[in-house]
Design a protein around this motif. Structure first.
Motif, PDB file in Angstrom:
ATOM      1  N   LEU A 507       0.829  -1.205   0.000  1.00 53.71           N
ATOM      2  CA  LEU A 507       0.000   0.000   0.000  1.00 53.71           C
ATOM      3  C   LEU A 507       0.865   1.257   0.000  1.00 53.71           C
ATOM      4  N   LEU A 508       1.876   1.322   0.843  1.00 51.62           N
ATOM      5  CA  LEU A 508       2.728   2.504   0.880  1.00 51.62           C
ATOM      6  C   LEU A 508       3.424   2.713  -0.464  1.00 51.62           C
ATOM      7  N   THR A 509       3.894   1.634  -1.062  1.00 51.10           N
ATOM      8  CA  THR A 509       4.537   1.766  -2.372  1.00 51.10           C
ATOM      9  C   THR A 509       3.557   2.308  -3.403  1.00 51.10           C
ATOM     10  N   ARG A 544      11.353   0.777  -5.842  1.00 50.02           N
ATOM     11  CA  ARG A 544      10.116   1.201  -6.500  1.00 50.02           C
ATOM     12  C   ARG A 544       9.701   2.604  -6.058  1.00 50.02           C
ATOM     13  N   ARG A 545       9.828   2.884  -4.783  1.00 47.54           N
ATOM     14  CA  ARG A 545       9.432   4.199  -4.273  1.00 47.54           C
ATOM     15  C   ARG A 545      10.387   5.276  -4.768  1.00 47.54           C
ATOM     16  N   PRO A 669      -1.791  -5.003 -13.529  1.00 45.81           N
ATOM     17  CA  PRO A 669      -1.034  -4.200 -12.561  1.00 45.81           C
ATOM     18  C   PRO A 669       0.433  -4.603 -12.517  1.00 45.81           C
ATOM     19  N   ASP A 670       1.280  -3.595 -12.492  1.00 41.10           N
ATOM     20  CA  ASP A 670       2.721  -3.785 -12.439  1.00 41.10           C
ATOM     21  C   ASP A 670       3.209  -3.224 -11.103  1.00 41.10           C
ATOM     22  N   PRO A 671       3.813  -4.012 -10.249  1.00 40.33           N
ATOM     23  CA  PRO A 671       4.245  -3.479  -8.946  1.00 40.33           C
ATOM     24  C   PRO A 671       5.304  -2.394  -9.051  1.00 40.33           C
TER      25      PRO A 671
END
Length: 807
Positions: A507-509, A544-545, A669-671
């Motif tokens: 969720l945070l990402t 990611r972030r 969806p792509d993480p």
């Protein structure tokens, strides 16, 4: 209602009256009608929000009268008032209804208040009223505006922190707007009590509302900006990533967070300081045990490229000795009082507290002066929290017997808190903004406030308050920000990751990935929750972030250009689809089918999955036109007709006209990234990654051309901090593709601000063939990705690039 007679006509409009009331139809602009009704010898009160230029404006409407009707008309709208009843109809110049009274009366009295009733057509969608937590379309629901501290609010909870009594109606591609200029407790019913009736009213105060004729939502938004003003351009650093928490409790912790952001190569521009900075939670103080040398800490942050933002709640602790804000305010009679004349005291963060009377100019001047010490040590921005006003006693807000001094025409009158409650927070922001303008007259103020009223965007940015760390609140963040933008608050934020609770790593990402495309990006979390900085949870989430934030910084030339556009026009940075594509699907608002999607300016479509907790394939609605995958630059050729979802999951095709028919694409969806699409016909400026907005970009200015027959793009830049920059730069670029040939024109630069680039790297996406540049220059063509890349020297004069190639 007794029969009306015409009393007078003027360049503003016409005034009619009967034995009960006086009704004025005024047109400050050809596309705006003001309806003002005074009953029982009421005295007009000044508006807190309508700008002076709009108050003085007159459109000189054409006025005509028959035995039954008086008419005010311009080249944009026609207003007809039935003299027998006062019922009002507003139509566009072609006679199409905009807003029609539902009854044979202009209003209904409700005790000390009133109700306005308008006819509601079956297909009309309603948007606006600020950040109400729910779906974007307000149709079928009712709402109350009464600024309320709403910690851990839920979907559908109402009221929340803000009062923005403005909404847009949209049907069959046409839009109109209504703004009720009334600061009392107001209510709006959009077909909830009666499915074919739109009601709005207040518990007291003036009957004073504006109708904006459109015909497009963009026209309505610019008319609303004409009335309420545009938001000032914030400092450029405000568009960077911002790190906050309740609280970083010591100087060592705060500087450690800033240094780690730099060590991890996570771009960031702002560090926030919440209540633990303060001595016993008293505004304009510093806890010198936890922050023994705050001036040096601020300078150390500056050296790392960070701005510092400090909380300054509106409460002044009632401390007789050693606390200058209380003593100074008491001596200047700056605080609100009760009806018996005593200074009002209530419980707040600092214990027993008193509160500035922000409706009184000397009190605002007093408040603004309190910032001098923090400004002197270099604090860059300020945060007005709790200003609904929220208290820890008296039922959570000011007692009913609190009175305010209100500056009015040539004097001061006394007003109840019932009148001033909803505007109190906005006036807090106004006082802060005014103080900073006086203390730093050359620099753009940065003020954040939680509670506000319409027009408060002229003084401060805002955010949606104390949200939850849930997937549902990530979903809610998009319609809440879109609605704030429609109400003038283009520069708005949510607490990324959620404030209350603990976000999962995923969720945070995802929230940081979505927030990278929000107007303002602030990561803020609550006391006693786990830390929420980008590096928590380790890999692969850190990578990611970081990548999401880097993407925001590469896009900074585009973001800053959008921000400057907002400051001129009032068009929000973050836009619903119906604003950009009013004629799509025969005028059906695509947002009703695409609740997680939004436009960032006119070029980028942001389309995260609607249910991130259920990562499965989903459908993205593509408005009419050509679209490209933003991350790869590849044109989307494999699309299908978009569908409208009906009862029991049935579906029908959206739009019969091919030119305005939306398409759809299925996305997995792509993480690593959220789905983002670039609009064909746009030119988007970028630069290479930087660590903060004060860092000079290296490399060329990058222009990505998403090819269509005609393409346009703009770039704006200046020093990023001055109220009136001594120099600015505006660059217009266009490209045309036809008959196997393309032509790119970079117009002569406007302004004298020196660009940071010496070269311009141009990438054309969507070119299927390439036959060379006309001048024989070098270019690299990627056949597989249909991408042409070339570099030209920057020139102050016009640059033209021509070549052979097909779309």
């Amino acid at each position: 209602m007794r029969r009306f007679v015409v009393e007078s006509e003027s360049g503003a409009g016409v005034i009619v009256r009967n034995d009960d009331c006086t009704l004025a139809l005024e047109m400050p602009r050809a596309d705006i009608l003001r309806v003002r009704i005074l009953c029982h010898d009421e005295t007009p009160v000044p508006s807190w929000v309508i700008v002076e230029s709009a108050q003085a404006a007159q459109a000189a409407p054409r006025i005509s009268q028959s035995d039954d009707v008086v008419t005010c008309a311009t080249d944009c709208l026609i207003a007809e008032l039935a003299l027998a009843t006062g019922a009002l109809s507003v139509r566009d110049i072609n006679g199409h209804p905009i807003l029609l009274d539902a009854d044979d009366a202009p209003f209904h009295e409700r005790g000390a208040g009133f109700t306005i009733r308008k006819h509601l057509t079956p297909e009309l969608a309603i948007f606006g009223l600020g950040d109400k937590p729910g779906r974007l379309n307000r149709r079928g629901r009712s709402f109350v505006n009464w600024n309320t501290d709403s910690y851990a609010f839920q979907e559908g909870q109402d009221p929340l922190y803000k009062d923005i009594p403005f909404f847009i109606g949209h049907e069959s591609g046409r839009s109109f707007g209504v703004f009720l200029d009334n600061t009392w407790r107001t209510r709006f019913d959009f077909g909830s009590a009666e499915e074919d009736v739109l009601e709005f009213g207040a518990t007291g105060g003036p009957i004073d509302y504006y109708v904006m004729a459109g015909p497009t939502a963009a026209d309505v938004l610019q008319a609303y900006a004409f009335l309420t003003g545009t938001p000032p351009l914030p400092p450029k650093w405000a568009l960077g990533y911002q790190q906050s928490r309740y609280s970083y409790k010591t100087a060592d912790e705060a500087i450690g967070i800033a240094r780690r952001l730099r060590e991890e190569r996570i771009p960031a521009d702002v560090m926030w300081f919440d209540l633990h900075l303060l001595d016993q939670n008293r505004s304009f103080t510093v806890d010198t045990k936890a922050f023994p040398d705050f001036p040096t800490l601020v300078q150390d942050l500056h050296g790392l490229g960070f701005a510092a933002v400090v909380i300054t709640d509106f409460q002044i602790a009632q401390v007789e000795e050693g606390y200058a804000p209380y003593r100074g305010g008491y001596e200047q009679d700056a605080f609100v009082r009760r009806q018996d004349g005593s200074v009002y005291v209530a419980q707040s963060w600092g214990g027993p507290s008193v509160f500035p009377d922000f409706s009184h100019e000397p009190s605002r001047l007093f408040w603004g002066g309190l910032y001098s010490g923090l400004v002197e040590i270099g604090v860059n921005g300020f945060w007005n929290d709790m200003n609904e006003p929220a208290l820890f006693s008296d039922g959570g807000t000011f007692a009913k017997d609190v009175v305010h001094r209100i500056d009015t025409f040539g004097g001061i009158r006394q007003g109840t808190h019932a009148e001033m409650h909803n505007v109190y927070g906005m006036l807090n922001g106004r006082a802060t903004y005014g103080g900073l303008r006086r203390l730093r007259p050359e620099s753009r103020p940065f003020v954040m406030m939680r509670a506000t009223y319409a027009g408060g965007h002229r003084y401060a940015i805002t955010w949606t308050g104390d949200n939850l760390s849930t997937w549902n609140h990530l979903r809610l963040s998009t319609p809440m920000l879109l609605s704030l933008g429609l109400g003038g608050f283009s520069f708005a934020a949510v607490n990324l990751g959620g404030f209350v609770g603990t976000p999962s790593p995923e969720l945070l990402t995802r929230w940081l990935q979505v927030g990278a495309f929000n107007p303002i990006a602030i990561n803020h979390s609550d006391l006693m929750t786990p830390m929420q900085e980008p590096w928590v949870h380790g890999e692969p989430h850190l990578t990611r972030r970081r990548a999401a934030i880097e993407a925001r910084y590469r896009l900074m030339p585009y973001l800053y250009t959008l921000a400057e556009e907002t400051s001129r026009t009032g068009l929000p940075m973050m836009r619903p689809l119906f604003v950009e594509f009013p004629q799509a699907a025969s005028g059906y608002p695509l947002d009703l089918e695409a609740g997680s999607q939004f436009m960032l300016g006119r070029a980028l479509l942001i389309a995260p999955e609607p249910f991130g907790e259920m990562p499965e394939n989903y459908t993205v609605i593509l408005p009419p036109g050509t679209w490209y995958d933003y991350w790869t630059g590849i044109r989307l050729d494999e699309t299908v007709p978009a569908k409208l979802t009906g009862n029991s999951g049935t579906s029908t095709t959206l739009g019969a006209d091919d030119a305005h028919a939306p398409r759809a694409v299925t996305v997995s969806p792509d993480p690593d990234v959220i789905a983002v699409f670039a609009r064909g016909g746009t030119i988007v400026p970028h630069h290479d990654t930087i660590q903060h907005t004060g860092e000079r970009p290296q490399g060329p200015l990058r222009l990505d051309i998403y090819a269509a027959a005609e393409c346009i793009g703009t770039l704006y830049d200046d020093d990023g901090m001055s109220i009136e920059p001594a120099a600015m730069l505006r660059l217009h670029v266009r490209a045309n593709f036809a008959d196997g040939h393309f032509r790119i024109v970079i117009a002569p630069r406007e302004g004298s601000f020196a660009p940071w680039w010496t070269e311009i790297a141009i990438t054309i996406h969507g070119l299927s063939t390439f036959g060379g540049l006309d001048d024989g220059g070098n270019a690299d063509f990627d056949t597989g990705r249909r991408r042409l890349s070339l570099i030209v020297a920057d020139r102050a004069e016009e640059t033209v690039i021509e070549g052979m190639g097909n779309l």
